[in-house]
Scaffold this motif. Structure first.
Motif, mmCIF file in Angstrom:
data_model
loop_
_atom_site.group_PDB
_atom_site.id
_atom_site.type_symbol
_atom_site.label_atom_id
_atom_site.label_comp_id
_atom_site.label_asym_id
_atom_site.label_seq_id
_atom_site.Cartn_x
_atom_site.Cartn_y
_atom_site.Cartn_z
ATOM 1 N N ARG A 66 1.689 -11.173 13.870
ATOM 2 C CA ARG A 66 0.397 -10.893 14.529
ATOM 3 C C ARG A 66 -0.018 -9.429 14.399
ATOM 4 N NH1 ARG A 66 -0.796 -12.244 20.038
ATOM 5 N NH2 ARG A 66 0.559 -10.487 20.355
ATOM 6 N N VAL A 67 0.852 -8.608 13.833
ATOM 7 C CA VAL A 67 0.569 -7.177 13.698
ATOM 8 C C VAL A 67 0.131 -6.888 12.264
ATOM 9 C CG1 VAL A 67 1.531 -4.845 13.785
ATOM 10 C CG2 VAL A 67 2.221 -6.557 15.495
ATOM 11 N N PRO A 68 -1.107 -6.450 12.076
ATOM 12 C CA PRO A 68 -1.518 -6.008 10.740
ATOM 13 C C PRO A 68 -0.756 -4.732 10.363
ATOM 14 C CG PRO A 68 -3.419 -6.441 12.142
ATOM 15 C CD PRO A 68 -2.210 -6.426 13.029
ATOM 16 N N LEU A 69 -0.047 -4.775 9.266
ATOM 17 C CA LEU A 69 0.741 -3.637 8.811
ATOM 18 C C LEU A 69 0.105 -3.104 7.532
ATOM 19 C CD1 LEU A 69 3.207 -1.816 9.076
ATOM 20 C CD2 LEU A 69 4.537 -3.562 7.864
ATOM 21 N N VAL A 70 -0.376 -1.880 7.600
ATOM 22 C CA VAL A 70 -1.083 -1.257 6.481
ATOM 23 C C VAL A 70 -0.148 -0.280 5.785
ATOM 24 C CG1 VAL A 70 -3.062 0.162 5.797
ATOM 25 C CG2 VAL A 70 -3.272 -1.435 7.743
ATOM 26 N N VAL A 71 0.045 -0.477 4.492
ATOM 27 C CA VAL A 71 0.802 0.462 3.667
ATOM 28 C C VAL A 71 -0.231 1.378 3.026
ATOM 29 C CG1 VAL A 71 2.347 0.730 1.695
ATOM 30 C CG2 VAL A 71 2.625 -1.225 3.253
ATOM 31 N N SER A 72 -0.141 2.665 3.339
ATOM 32 C CA SER A 72 -1.138 3.604 2.821
ATOM 33 C C SER A 72 -0.766 4.094 1.429
ATOM 34 C CB SER A 72 -1.289 4.793 3.778
ATOM 35 O OG SER A 72 -0.148 5.636 3.698
ATOM 36 N N ARG A 73 -1.706 4.806 0.841
ATOM 37 C CA ARG A 73 -1.512 5.492 -0.443
ATOM 38 C C ARG A 73 -1.076 4.560 -1.566
ATOM 39 N NH1 ARG A 73 0.360 11.267 -0.275
ATOM 40 N NH2 ARG A 73 -1.231 12.207 1.008
ATOM 41 N N LEU A 74 -1.492 3.295 -1.486
ATOM 42 C CA LEU A 74 -1.230 2.296 -2.522
ATOM 43 C C LEU A 74 0.269 2.109 -2.795
ATOM 44 C CD1 LEU A 74 -2.913 0.441 -4.432
ATOM 45 C CD2 LEU A 74 -2.729 2.216 -6.142
ATOM 46 N N GLY A 75 1.098 2.531 -1.829
ATOM 47 C CA GLY A 75 2.539 2.406 -2.023
ATOM 48 C C GLY A 75 3.138 3.482 -2.899
ATOM 49 N N GLY A 76 2.340 4.492 -3.267
ATOM 50 C CA GLY A 76 2.848 5.597 -4.081
ATOM 51 C C GLY A 76 3.373 5.134 -5.421
ATOM 52 N N ALA A 77 4.514 5.671 -5.818
ATOM 53 C CA ALA A 77 5.116 5.318 -7.106
ATOM 54 C C ALA A 77 5.553 3.852 -7.139
ATOM 55 C CB ALA A 77 6.315 6.225 -7.385
ATOM 56 N N ASN A 78 5.610 3.229 -5.984
ATOM 57 C CA ASN A 78 6.040 1.837 -5.879
ATOM 58 C C ASN A 78 4.851 0.889 -5.783
ATOM 59 O OD1 ASN A 78 8.860 2.703 -5.587
ATOM 60 N ND2 ASN A 78 8.107 3.513 -3.661
ATOM 61 N N TRP A 79 3.724 1.274 -6.382
ATOM 62 C CA TRP A 79 2.490 0.525 -6.188
ATOM 63 C C TRP A 79 2.576 -0.903 -6.703
ATOM 64 C CZ3 TRP A 79 -0.314 -1.342 -10.265
ATOM 65 C CH2 TRP A 79 -0.103 -0.771 -11.515
ATOM 66 N N MET A 80 3.265 -1.147 -7.804
ATOM 67 C CA MET A 80 3.342 -2.525 -8.320
ATOM 68 C C MET A 80 4.082 -3.431 -7.340
ATOM 69 S SD MET A 80 3.691 -2.327 -12.458
ATOM 70 C CE MET A 80 4.885 -1.032 -12.595
ATOM 71 N N GLU A 81 5.198 -2.968 -6.830
ATOM 72 C CA GLU A 81 5.941 -3.762 -5.848
ATOM 73 C C GLU A 81 5.156 -3.887 -4.547
ATOM 74 O OE1 GLU A 81 10.454 -4.394 -4.225
ATOM 75 O OE2 GLU A 81 9.978 -2.510 -5.235
ATOM 76 N N ALA A 82 4.476 -2.826 -4.154
ATOM 77 C CA ALA A 82 3.668 -2.878 -2.930
ATOM 78 C C ALA A 82 2.574 -3.938 -3.047
ATOM 79 C CB ALA A 82 3.065 -1.506 -2.633
ATOM 80 N N VAL A 83 1.915 -3.999 -4.182
ATOM 81 C CA VAL A 83 0.875 -5.015 -4.383
ATOM 82 C C VAL A 83 1.473 -6.414 -4.231
ATOM 83 C CG1 VAL A 83 -0.695 -6.066 -6.070
ATOM 84 C CG2 VAL A 83 -0.668 -3.578 -5.775
ATOM 85 N N GLU A 84 2.619 -6.647 -4.855
ATOM 86 C CA GLU A 84 3.263 -7.958 -4.770
ATOM 87 C C GLU A 84 3.656 -8.304 -3.337
ATOM 88 O OE1 GLU A 84 6.605 -8.055 -7.401
ATOM 89 O OE2 GLU A 84 5.366 -7.782 -9.192
ATOM 90 N N LEU A 85 4.261 -7.367 -2.639
ATOM 91 C CA LEU A 85 4.726 -7.626 -1.274
ATOM 92 C C LEU A 85 3.558 -7.848 -0.318
ATOM 93 C CD1 LEU A 85 7.652 -5.072 -1.176
ATOM 94 C CD2 LEU A 85 7.849 -7.566 -1.192
ATOM 95 N N VAL A 86 2.522 -7.046 -0.461
ATOM 96 C CA VAL A 86 1.342 -7.233 0.391
ATOM 97 C C VAL A 86 0.697 -8.582 0.073
ATOM 98 C CG1 VAL A 86 -0.969 -6.365 0.922
ATOM 99 C CG2 VAL A 86 0.967 -4.775 0.789
ATOM 100 N N ARG A 87 0.588 -8.913 -1.192
ATOM 101 C CA ARG A 87 0.014 -10.197 -1.584
ATOM 102 C C ARG A 87 0.755 -11.360 -0.924
ATOM 103 N NH1 ARG A 87 1.439 -11.263 -7.305
ATOM 104 N NH2 ARG A 87 3.343 -11.882 -6.240
ATOM 105 N N ASP A 88 2.062 -11.239 -0.806
ATOM 106 C CA ASP A 88 2.888 -12.336 -0.303
ATOM 107 C C ASP A 88 3.068 -12.332 1.219
ATOM 108 O OD1 ASP A 88 3.123 -13.111 -2.944
ATOM 109 O OD2 ASP A 88 5.094 -12.181 -3.214
ATOM 110 N N ASN A 89 2.518 -11.345 1.912
ATOM 111 C CA ASN A 89 2.630 -11.252 3.374
ATOM 112 C C ASN A 89 1.237 -11.188 3.976
ATOM 113 O OD1 ASN A 89 5.567 -10.825 4.304
ATOM 114 N ND2 ASN A 89 5.376 -9.591 2.441
ATOM 115 N N PRO A 90 0.782 -12.262 4.598
ATOM 116 C CA PRO A 90 -0.613 -12.337 5.045
ATOM 117 C C PRO A 90 -1.029 -11.325 6.103
ATOM 118 C CG PRO A 90 0.619 -14.271 5.769
ATOM 119 C CD PRO A 90 1.519 -13.490 4.861
#
Length: 159
Positions: A66-90
Motif C-alpha cells: 500500500r506504500v508507493p515507493l519511488v526510486v529517484s534518479r532513475l536508479g543511477g548506474a543500476n537503471w536497467m535493473e531498476a526499470v525491471e524491478l519497478v515494472r514488476d512491483n505495482p
C-alpha cells in the motif's frame, strides 16, 4: 510521523539515502507510511545506492504493497535493473532526474508509463533539459502528460 509529516500537511516522505548496502534501514519508515494511509516514500536511487540496495527496495515494496515507493534518479548506474524491478512491483515508481541517456528515459517510460515520474534534480540539474529529454522520448498525449506531472499529482492526492 503524525506530527512531522501528517501534522504538517505533507504528502510523502523523502528523499531517504541509506548507506550503501543498508537499504533495509528504511523499513520502519515504510511501516509508518503504511500506518498513515500509504504515504509515498522516495529513496535516493543513485550512488551511494547499490544494485543490491535496489533489489532490497523491491523486496521491501513487496512487504508494503500500500506504500508507493519511488526510486529517484532513475536508479543511477543500476537503471536497467531498476526499470525491471519497478515494472514488476505495482507499488514502485521511477523518477527520472539525472538521466544521462535518452534511451534510458525512453525505456523507462515504455516499460512503466503509469509509474514514471519527471524529475530534474534542480538546482543541480536543469529542469528545461530534463523536460526536453522527456519530450524527446515521448509523443504528445496522455503518457507524456502523466510523466510530466499527472502521475505524481495522483500519487500525492492533488488530482
Amino acid at each position: 510521523m503524525e506530527r512531522e509529516v501528517v501534522g504538517r500537511g505533507l504528502h510523502g516522505i523523502g528523499e531517504l539515502t541509506p548507506p550503501p548496502g543498508r537499504a533495509a534501514m528504511i523499513e520502519p519508515v515504510l511501516r509508518a507510511a503504511a500506518d498513515h494511509g500509504g504515504l509515498p516514500v522516495v529513496v535516493h536511487g543513485s550512488a551511494p545506492t547499490t544494485a543490491a540496495d535496489v533489489r532490497t527496495l523491491s523486496a521491501l515494496a513487496g512487504r508494503y504493497p500500500r506504500v508507493p515507493l519511488v526510486v529517484s534518479r532513475l536508479g543511477g548506474a543500476n537503471w536497467m535493473e531498476a526499470v525491471e524491478l519497478v515494472r514488476d512491483n505495482p507499488n514502485m515508481y521511477l523518477e527520472l532526474s539525472t538521466a544521462s541517456v535518452v534511451f534510458a528515459v525512453r525505456l523507462a517510460i515504455k516499460e512503466i508509463p503509469d509509474r514514471t515520474l519527471f524529475g530534474s534534480d534542480a538546482p543541480y540539474g536543469d529542469p528545461v533539459l530534463a523536460r526536453a529529454m522527456v519530450e524527446r522520448a515521448t509523443s504528445p498525449g496522455e503518457v507524456r502528460d502523466r510523466v510530466l506531472g499527472g502521475t505524481i499529482a495522483e500519487l500525492v492526492g492533488l488530482a
